[in-house]
Design an enzyme around this catalytic site. Structure first.
Site, PDB file in Angstrom:
ATOM      1  N   CYS A   2       0.756  -0.859  -0.162  1.00  0.00           N
ATOM      2  CA  CYS A   2       0.297  -0.210   0.295  1.00  0.00           C
ATOM      3  C   CYS A   2       0.439   1.235   0.491  1.00  0.00           C
ATOM      4  O   CYS A   2       2.007   1.732   0.666  1.00  0.00           O
ATOM      5  CB  CYS A   2      -1.158  -0.297   1.261  1.00  0.00           C
ATOM      6  SG  CYS A   2      -2.726  -0.889   1.381  1.00  0.00           S
ATOM      7  N   ARG A  28       3.651   0.002  -5.142  1.00  0.00           N
ATOM      8  CA  ARG A  28       3.869  -0.545  -3.783  1.00  0.00           C
ATOM      9  C   ARG A  28       1.898  -2.087  -3.744  1.00  0.00           C
ATOM     10  O   ARG A  28       1.904  -1.749  -2.541  1.00  0.00           O
ATOM     11  CB  ARG A  28       3.410   0.134  -2.803  1.00  0.00           C
ATOM     12  CG  ARG A  28       5.108   1.241  -2.383  1.00  0.00           C
ATOM     13  CD  ARG A  28       4.467   2.365  -1.683  1.00  0.00           C
ATOM     14  NE  ARG A  28       4.078   1.972  -0.771  1.00  0.00           N
ATOM     15  CZ  ARG A  28       5.442   0.698   0.672  1.00  0.00           C
ATOM     16  NH1 ARG A  28       6.656   1.513  -0.116  1.00  0.00           N
ATOM     17  NH2 ARG A  28       5.349   0.883   1.136  1.00  0.00           N
ATOM     18  N   TRP A  74      -3.195  -2.563  -1.409  1.00  0.00           N
ATOM     19  CA  TRP A  74      -1.899  -4.163  -1.333  1.00  0.00           C
ATOM     20  C   TRP A  74      -3.609  -4.969  -0.834  1.00  0.00           C
ATOM     21  O   TRP A  74      -2.780  -4.461   0.461  1.00  0.00           O
ATOM     22  CB  TRP A  74      -1.215  -4.528  -1.462  1.00  0.00           C
ATOM     23  CG  TRP A  74      -1.346  -5.997  -1.829  1.00  0.00           C
ATOM     24  CD1 TRP A  74      -0.740  -6.209  -2.533  1.00  0.00           C
ATOM     25  CD2 TRP A  74      -0.903  -6.962  -0.622  1.00  0.00           C
ATOM     26  NE1 TRP A  74      -0.637  -8.023  -3.227  1.00  0.00           N
ATOM     27  CE2 TRP A  74      -0.309  -8.445  -1.351  1.00  0.00           C
ATOM     28  CE3 TRP A  74      -0.222  -7.038   0.682  1.00  0.00           C
ATOM     29  CZ2 TRP A  74       0.144  -9.425  -1.087  1.00  0.00           C
ATOM     30  CZ3 TRP A  74      -0.535  -8.416   1.239  1.00  0.00           C
ATOM     31  CH2 TRP A  74      -0.023  -9.253   0.983  1.00  0.00           C
ATOM     32  N   ASN A  99      -1.268   1.784   5.898  1.00  0.00           N
ATOM     33  CA  ASN A  99      -0.469   1.027   5.136  1.00  0.00           C
ATOM     34  C   ASN A  99      -0.264  -0.150   6.319  1.00  0.00           C
ATOM     35  O   ASN A  99       0.555   0.291   7.433  1.00  0.00           O
ATOM     36  CB  ASN A  99       0.580   1.673   3.913  1.00  0.00           C
ATOM     37  CG  ASN A  99       1.687   0.676   4.399  1.00  0.00           C
ATOM     38  OD1 ASN A  99       1.455  -0.927   4.154  1.00  0.00           O
ATOM     39  ND2 ASN A  99       2.698   0.924   3.995  1.00  0.00           N
ATOM     40  N   GLY A 100      -0.366  -1.226   6.175  1.00  0.00           N
ATOM     41  CA  GLY A 100      -0.039  -2.055   7.648  1.00  0.00           C
ATOM     42  C   GLY A 100      -1.374  -3.105   7.853  1.00  0.00           C
ATOM     43  O   GLY A 100      -2.062  -3.212   6.917  1.00  0.00           O
ATOM     44  N   GLU A 481      15.270 -19.002  -9.040  1.00  0.00           N
ATOM     45  CA  GLU A 481      14.406 -17.928  -9.183  1.00  0.00           C
ATOM     46  C   GLU A 481      14.409 -17.354 -10.626  1.00  0.00           C
ATOM     47  O   GLU A 481      13.437 -16.815 -10.960  1.00  0.00           O
ATOM     48  CB  GLU A 481      16.094 -16.929  -9.379  1.00  0.00           C
ATOM     49  CG  GLU A 481      15.926 -15.022  -9.832  1.00  0.00           C
ATOM     50  CD  GLU A 481      14.808 -14.347  -9.207  1.00  0.00           C
ATOM     51  OE1 GLU A 481      14.786 -14.924  -8.168  1.00  0.00           O
ATOM     52  OE2 GLU A 481      15.062 -12.983  -9.622  1.00  0.00           O
ATOM     53  N   LYS A 485      10.275 -15.833 -11.584  1.00  0.00           N
ATOM     54  CA  LYS A 485      10.205 -14.848 -12.533  1.00  0.00           C
ATOM     55  C   LYS A 485       9.325 -15.550 -13.485  1.00  0.00           C
ATOM     56  O   LYS A 485       8.171 -14.405 -13.236  1.00  0.00           O
ATOM     57  CB  LYS A 485      11.503 -14.510 -12.966  1.00  0.00           C
ATOM     58  CG  LYS A 485      12.425 -14.029 -12.625  1.00  0.00           C
ATOM     59  CD  LYS A 485      12.773 -12.924 -12.243  1.00  0.00           C
ATOM     60  CE  LYS A 485      11.598 -12.007 -11.016  1.00  0.00           C
ATOM     61  NZ  LYS A 485      12.860 -12.603  -9.842  1.00  0.00           N
ATOM     62  N   GLU A 488       5.877 -15.507 -10.852  1.00  0.00           N
ATOM     63  CA  GLU A 488       5.080 -14.245 -11.029  1.00  0.00           C
ATOM     64  C   GLU A 488       4.268 -13.576 -11.778  1.00  0.00           C
ATOM     65  O   GLU A 488       3.818 -13.243 -11.156  1.00  0.00           O
ATOM     66  CB  GLU A 488       6.523 -13.661  -9.989  1.00  0.00           C
ATOM     67  CG  GLU A 488       6.975 -13.715  -8.815  1.00  0.00           C
ATOM     68  CD  GLU A 488       8.126 -13.136  -9.054  1.00  0.00           C
ATOM     69  OE1 GLU A 488       8.162 -12.238  -7.666  1.00  0.00           O
ATOM     70  OE2 GLU A 488       8.999 -12.495  -9.768  1.00  0.00           O
ATOM     71  N   HIS A 504      14.370 -37.753  -7.757  1.00  0.00           N
ATOM     72  CA  HIS A 504      13.384 -38.635  -5.761  1.00  0.00           C
ATOM     73  C   HIS A 504      12.299 -38.244  -6.188  1.00  0.00           C
ATOM     74  O   HIS A 504      11.388 -37.531  -5.406  1.00  0.00           O
ATOM     75  CB  HIS A 504      14.866 -38.228  -4.892  1.00  0.00           C
ATOM     76  CG  HIS A 504      15.882 -38.731  -5.001  1.00  0.00           C
ATOM     77  ND1 HIS A 504      16.210 -39.827  -4.620  1.00  0.00           N
ATOM     78  CD2 HIS A 504      17.271 -38.378  -5.123  1.00  0.00           C
ATOM     79  CE1 HIS A 504      17.682 -40.513  -4.827  1.00  0.00           C
ATOM     80  NE2 HIS A 504      18.022 -39.053  -5.569  1.00  0.00           N
ATOM     81  N   LYS A 603       5.160  -4.506  -5.233  1.00  0.00           N
ATOM     82  CA  LYS A 603       6.937  -5.142  -4.846  1.00  0.00           C
ATOM     83  C   LYS A 603       7.038  -4.411  -3.549  1.00  0.00           C
ATOM     84  O   LYS A 603       8.482  -5.027  -2.848  1.00  0.00           O
ATOM     85  CB  LYS A 603       7.150  -3.290  -5.371  1.00  0.00           C
ATOM     86  CG  LYS A 603       8.120  -2.838  -5.245  1.00  0.00           C
ATOM     87  CD  LYS A 603       9.435  -3.654  -6.785  1.00  0.00           C
ATOM     88  CE  LYS A 603      10.426  -4.183  -6.587  1.00  0.00           C
ATOM     89  NZ  LYS A 603      11.325  -4.891  -7.804  1.00  0.00           N
TER      90      LYS A 603
HETATM   91  C1  G6P Z   1       8.436  -8.823  -2.859  1.00  0.00           C
HETATM   92  C2  G6P Z   1       8.853  -8.685  -4.050  1.00  0.00           C
HETATM   93  C3  G6P Z   1       9.324  -9.081  -4.503  1.00  0.00           C
HETATM   94  C4  G6P Z   1      11.250  -9.070  -3.409  1.00  0.00           C
HETATM   95  C5  G6P Z   1      10.235  -9.648  -2.059  1.00  0.00           C
HETATM   96  C6  G6P Z   1      11.443  -9.019  -1.293  1.00  0.00           C
HETATM   97  O1  G6P Z   1       8.010  -9.741  -2.794  1.00  0.00           O
HETATM   98  O2  G6P Z   1       7.739  -8.218  -5.239  1.00  0.00           O
HETATM   99  O3  G6P Z   1       9.734  -9.219  -5.941  1.00  0.00           O
HETATM  100  O4  G6P Z   1      11.883 -10.333  -4.223  1.00  0.00           O
HETATM  101  O5  G6P Z   1       9.212  -8.772  -2.220  1.00  0.00           O
HETATM  102  O6  G6P Z   1      11.953  -7.644  -1.223  1.00  0.00           O
HETATM  103  P1  G6P Z   1      12.861  -6.768  -0.370  1.00  0.00           P
HETATM  104  O7  G6P Z   1      12.948  -5.557  -0.917  1.00  0.00           O
HETATM  105  O8  G6P Z   1      13.058  -7.099   0.821  1.00  0.00           O
HETATM  106  O9  G6P Z   1      13.753  -7.595  -1.315  1.00  0.00           O
END
Ligand code: G6P
Length: 608
Positions: A2, A28, A74, A99-100, A481, A485, A488, A504, A603
């Site tokens: 948020c 956010r 969010w 926000n929270g 990773e 990606k 996501e 396994h 984000k």
């Molecule tokens: C969210 C974002 C990710 C990020 C993660 C950790 O899930 O979408 O892209 O890796 O938070 O965020 P940070 O700011 O702690 O790297």
């Protein structure tokens, strides 16, 4: 998550500023958005569409005012519906954004309902708005303070009331909040970027702070027990850049950020003249001399950066390294060791779980803390004794890309520093690694040039619902990773395995319908990896292999090979991940997804 913006001015309509702020804070969260102003009464516009649509709505409804608050959401409590969108009103008296998460909102809600309050949303925020109204006896600041004494949880809030409509009260506990000091106007926001161009003077509020903003003045108070005492906080000159938010020639921020990686890595390395503890802070030499193990803590992509670097720390620096997911570490009983260097990794420096895990480690007596972060002014940097600031620049795309590769760059520098201290790095080796590091931006550019070949693969991925990613050794976290990606942003279910683990379990999934993406550097595990690939081939699996040019691998009927421009030794993960970013990006494009704002994600995750 948020984003919040607030402004009070004596000289202009602040609605355009609020809308602009929201556009810059959409990273956010983007489940809904809204603006409320004082215009001879509390007025608001809310939407479950994007800020651009809200802007149109605002024009239609002629929303104007010299004081107002705005929010991009969010969703936590309650679906993304207009009734749950902020700002929330308590009758026609109080307007509030948040926000929270208010953890004890249910009990307060029941109490207020018993007093006759009828709620129109499912949110914890509306409960807080009514609680402030319940505590209001003519002084908004006092009402907010009393309300905050009743709640548990995390918040960044901004509130105004009809009785005193040029005054905005803001408060912070666990969610980021800055005050922007203007001339004849005051602002507040979750991030300085929201206020870029409006002011360069910012105050970073601390947890427990409450502030009262009027156009010409502000006052800050800190929470001590149940009291709030006046406090001075430093006004810092920060040039917040909004140009980072411009897309330029790119279609998406994620694409822009993938292509910015050579620059981001070069910038991150620029400040480093030589391998010395000083690059991590003044106390680094002293702290590094007292550690004999590392504990890395992070979430999401940053967690995979941590996992990758574990291989470097143990192989190059000879230091035992544990890697923990922040949300697990903070709640489990672990065995503290005061001779541990606690390394938190975070793009934003505000991720609630990582921040809490850092504090938890400190409470356990581990005070040798270091944060690798992309935001110099973030809470995590402020909470750590040492830090390294990556220079990726603002990252907007929810799926992290350039933050990851710059984190790896920073962690490699930390590896070399600790290796040097441990007497495991000769001068010659140091010089070689530094030359290699400085060549990484160019090497990444060559990998980016593979884009057309990767696009060629993506049509085969776009109609799939599942994918497997394989890697071994230090490239296993890279496979993780890559899978992250893909899931996501393309919403394809993707799992990554260390290739040796295939037999396994996951091998049972392999048939002609499931693409198996393989990260194949030419390292000491390559022959083993080849055997794993044979296991896939024998089950008619379709292999998509990113192979170092010197592996001799080439395409055949069920094996598709893209050759990497060069074998990059220890730094190879930084190159291999770029191909996987491009694969995910182009697959998501074909599937018509909103690449920069994937569904349900945000984000900056400032709730636990
Ligand atoms: C969210 C974002 C990710 C990020 C993660 C950790 O899930 O979408 O892209 O890796 O938070 O965020 P940070 O700011 O702690 O790297």
């Amino acid at each position: 998550m948020c984003g919040i913006v607030a402004a009070t001015s004596r000289k202009r309509d602040i609605v355009p500023l609020l809308v602009q702020g929201l556009k810059r804070l959409e990273y956010r969260g983007y489940d809904s958005c809204g603006v409320a102003v004082w215009d001879n009464g509390l007025k608001r516009a809310r939407s479950v569409a994007r800020v651009a649509e809200l802007e149109e709505q605002i024009k239609h409804e002629h929303l104007h005012g010299e004081m107002g608050i705005a929010h991009t959401r969010w969703a936590t409590h309650g679906e993304p519906l207009v009734c749950n969108a902020h700002p929330h009103f308590a009758g026609d008296e109080i307007a509030l954004i948040h926000n929270g998460i208010i953890e004890n909102y249910e009990e307060i809600r029941a109490e207020l309902q018993a007093k006759g309050v009828v709620f129109s949303s499912q949110t914890d925020t509306e409960v807080l708005a009514y609680l402030v109204r319940d505590c209001f006896h003519g002084d908004l600041l006092k009402a907010v303070e009393d309300a905050l004494n009743r709640v548990r949880g995390a918040y960044g809030i901004a509130v105004f009331c009809k009785q005193d409509p040029s005054r905005v009260v803001v408060a912070r506990q666990g969610s980021p909040l800055v005050i922007g000091v203007g001339e004849g106007e005051m602002f507040a926001a979750s991030d300085t970027m929201a206020l870029a161009g409006e002011t360069d003077n910012f105050i970073y509020l601390e947890d427990g702070d409450v502030a009262e903003l009027l156009p010409e003045s502000y006052k800050i108070f800190k929470h001590v027990g149940t009291e709030f005492e006046p406090v001075e906080r430093e006004v810092r000159q920060v040039q917040a850049f909004s140009n980072a938010v411009e897309l330029g020639p790119y279609r998406h921020y994620m694409q822009k950020e993938i292509f910015e990686q050579p620059r981001a890595i070069a910038d991150t390395l620029e400040a480093v003249r030589e391998i010395t503890p000083a690059i991590f802070g003044d106390q680094a030499a002293e702290i590094f001399a007292e550690i004999d193990r590392i504990l890395m803590i992070a979430c999401g992509t940053s967690y995979y950066a941590a996992m990758t670097s574990k291989y470097w720390f143990e192989a190059i620096a000879g230091i035992p390294c544990d890697v923990e997911i922040a949300s697990e570490y903070r709640y489990r009983k672990s065995v503290p060791n005061p001779r541990t260097l606690v390394v938190t990794i975070s793009q934003s420096g505000e991720t609630a779980d990582t921040l809490a895990a850092l504090k938890h480690a400190r409470e356990l007596g581990m005070d040798k803390t270091l944060t690798v972060c992309n935001v110099a002014t973030s809470a995590m940097v402020r909470e750590s004794r040492l830090h390294f600031i990556t220079r990726a620049g603002v990252e907007i795309g929810v799926a992290s890309t350039k933050a990851f590769t710059t984190q790896l760059t920073a962690l490699f520098l930390l590896t070399l520093t600790l290796a040097k201290i441990n007497g495991r790095l000769t001068e010659e080796e140091e010089a070689q690694y530094m030359t290699q590091l400085r060549h990484v931006p160019k090497a990444v550019s060559s990998v980016l040039a593979l884009e057309p070949l990767i696009i060629g693969w993506t049509s085969r991925f776009a109609d799939k619902e599942h994918a497997l990613f394989l890697g071994r050794g230090i490239h296993y976290p890279i496979a993780l990773e890559g899978a992250l990606k893909l899931k996501e942003i393309s919403y394809i279910h993707a799992e990554a395995y260390p290739a040796g683990e295939l037999k396994h379990g996951p091998l049972a999934l392999v048939d002609e319908s499931i693409p198996v993406v393989t990260v194949a550097p030419n390292d000491q595990l390559f022959e083993k990896l080849k055997s794993n690939m044979k296991e896939v081939e024998a089950r008619r699996g379709e292999l998509y292999v990113f192979a170092d040019s010197d592996t001799g691998l080439s395409s055949s009927e069920h094996i598709h090979v893209i050759r990497m421009p060069e074998n990059y030794g220890a730094l190879s993960p930084i190159l291999h991940v770029v191909t996987l970013q491009l694969l995910a990006y182009h697959t998501a494009l074909i599937r018509g997804n909103d690449v920069d704002k994937p569904r349900n994600l945000a984000k900056s995750v400032t709730v636990e």
